[in-house]
Write a protein that holds these residues in place. Structure first.
Motif, PDB file in Angstrom:
ATOM      1  N   HIS A  16      57.194  67.323  60.781  1.00 23.45           N
ATOM      2  CA  HIS A  16      56.518  66.033  60.697  1.00 23.45           C
ATOM      3  C   HIS A  16      57.230  64.938  61.483  1.00 23.45           C
ATOM      4  O   HIS A  16      56.591  64.116  62.150  1.00 23.45           O
ATOM      5  N   ILE A  20      54.365  63.339  64.447  1.00 24.27           N
ATOM      6  CA  ILE A  20      53.546  62.124  64.431  1.00 24.27           C
ATOM      7  C   ILE A  20      53.833  61.248  65.653  1.00 24.27           C
ATOM      8  O   ILE A  20      52.881  60.799  66.335  1.00 24.27           O
ATOM      9  N   GLU A  45      54.884  63.465  49.360  1.00 21.28           N
ATOM     10  CA  GLU A  45      54.892  63.662  50.805  1.00 21.28           C
ATOM     11  C   GLU A  45      54.875  65.141  51.170  1.00 21.28           C
ATOM     12  O   GLU A  45      54.264  65.527  52.170  1.00 21.28           O
ATOM     13  N   ARG A  59      53.045  69.253  54.772  1.00 24.82           N
ATOM     14  CA  ARG A  59      52.917  67.812  54.624  1.00 24.82           C
ATOM     15  C   ARG A  59      51.629  67.543  53.844  1.00 24.82           C
ATOM     16  O   ARG A  59      50.523  67.850  54.309  1.00 24.82           O
ATOM     17  N   ASN A  61      49.514  65.220  52.896  1.00 25.67           N
ATOM     18  CA  ASN A  61      48.333  64.513  53.394  1.00 25.67           C
ATOM     19  C   ASN A  61      48.462  64.249  54.894  1.00 25.67           C
ATOM     20  O   ASN A  61      48.345  63.118  55.367  1.00 25.67           O
ATOM     21  N   LEU A  62      48.681  65.344  55.620  1.00 23.21           N
ATOM     22  CA  LEU A  62      48.872  65.252  57.064  1.00 23.21           C
ATOM     23  C   LEU A  62      47.668  64.625  57.752  1.00 23.21           C
ATOM     24  O   LEU A  62      47.818  63.804  58.665  1.00 23.21           O
ATOM     25  N   ASP A  64      45.523  62.398  56.663  1.00 20.19           N
ATOM     26  CA  ASP A  64      45.510  60.945  56.469  1.00 20.19           C
ATOM     27  C   ASP A  64      46.603  60.260  57.279  1.00 20.19           C
ATOM     28  O   ASP A  64      46.403  59.148  57.795  1.00 20.19           O
ATOM     29  N   GLU A  65      47.752  60.908  57.397  1.00 15.77           N
ATOM     30  CA  GLU A  65      48.843  60.319  58.182  1.00 15.77           C
ATOM     31  C   GLU A  65      48.486  60.244  59.660  1.00 15.77           C
ATOM     32  O   GLU A  65      48.821  59.259  60.334  1.00 15.77           O
ATOM     33  N   ALA A  68      46.083  57.380  60.192  1.00 18.45           N
ATOM     34  CA  ALA A  68      46.776  56.087  60.203  1.00 18.45           C
ATOM     35  C   ALA A  68      47.527  55.866  61.506  1.00 18.45           C
ATOM     36  O   ALA A  68      47.611  54.729  62.000  1.00 18.45           O
ATOM     37  N   ALA A  69      48.064  56.949  62.098  1.00 19.34           N
ATOM     38  CA  ALA A  69      48.823  56.836  63.341  1.00 19.34           C
ATOM     39  C   ALA A  69      47.917  56.642  64.553  1.00 19.34           C
ATOM     40  O   ALA A  69      48.368  56.151  65.591  1.00 19.34           O
TER      41      ALA A  69
END
Length: 269
Positions: A16, A20, A45, A59, A61-62, A64-65, A68-69
């Motif tokens: 992770h 990201i 996480e 991960r 909630n990969l 969703d992350e 957001a990115a």
């Protein structure tokens, strides 16, 4: 300006920390990601996947992350199953599948999602070989005035290697049929993903019937795995294009390592 397409097996976000930032910095217009996790029940996480003697951090909630990115992209999550992952001594429901991200300046004008092997499993990960799906999008490029069809697949995994089987042949035929629902046949077509097959697979003959040819083997690349993969058989990921795709550049990315798979990166016009 080029159109940039990224294909990557995200490995459940195990790496992770570099993953990201890489997805942001690579600045792709279309991201085709396999092995993406979503676990709406938890804010933890990390969760742990267990299968026999194998354990793999996931991960939680990969998806969703990544959303957001990448605020300038629309995200599409395409699960194959919902099973349970461990959060310490507690079990959490988690979904697993594909994710496709499209820059908002490229409208989606056609879309098809379906299973190419098996069917959705709502009550567990399912028996091996587990269900697999594929996602096909048709986009319009306002700047240059053309449409393009892009499809991704995560190919089924078997316990006896990556050789051809009747299930893999059926999977390839199902992928061709899925693409045919959206692709009109007279425009650019790109197909990518972690196919879990060898370069001599009949999968490529099936896709060749659409005029597709593979950029990985066609440009001399011999390895699509990173140092985090310790087995033999270093082919897994492929990206194919029709002859009308004007390839500016194509790379099987060695660095940074953000998964046990290398990213495939295509710039086209």
């Amino acid at each position: 300006m080029a159109l940039r397409i990224l294909s990557l097996n995200a490995w459940g976000g195990k790496l992770h920390a570099p993953l990201i930032p890489y997805l942001v910095e690579v600045n792709a217009d279309i991201l085709c990601l396999q092995e993406v996790v979503r676990s709406p029940e938890t804010r933890s996480e990390w969760l742990l996947y267990r299968d026999r003697d194998a354990e793999l951090p996931q991960r939680a909630n990969l998806f969703d992350e990544i959303c957001a990115a990448l605020p300038d992209h629309d995200g599409y999550f395409c699960p194959t199953s919902r099973g349970e992952l461990s959060d310490g001594d507690r079990m959490v429901h988690s979904e697993f599948g594909l994710a496709t991200f499209v820059r908002k300046s490229f409208p989606v004008i056609g879309q098809a999602l379906d299973f190419v092997h098996g069917e959705f499993s709502p009550d567990g990960w399912g028996e091996h070989p587990r269900a697999r799906n594929a996602h096909c999008l048709r986009l319009f490029n306002y700047e240059h005035g053309f449409s393009i069809t892009i499809a991704q697949m995560h190919g089924l995994r078997t316990t006896n290697g990556k050789g051809d089987t009747p299930e893999r042949q059926a999977q390839a035929d199902a992928l061709v049929q899925l693409i045919g629902r959206i692709w009109p046949g007279n425009e650019r077509l790109v197909v990518c993903g972690d196919f879990n097959v060898l370069p001599e697979s009949a999968t490529f003959a099936a896709l060749g019937s659409l005029g597709l040819s593979d950029l990985v083997t066609g440009r001399g690349h011999t390895d699509t795995r990173t140092s985090h993969y310790g087995k033999s058989g270093r082919y897994a990921d492929y990206m194919l294009a029709t002859p009308d795709v004007d390839v500016i550049s194509f790379d099987v990315v060695e660095q940074p390592e953000v998964s046990d798979h290398r990213a495939l990166l295509l710039d086209l016009r």
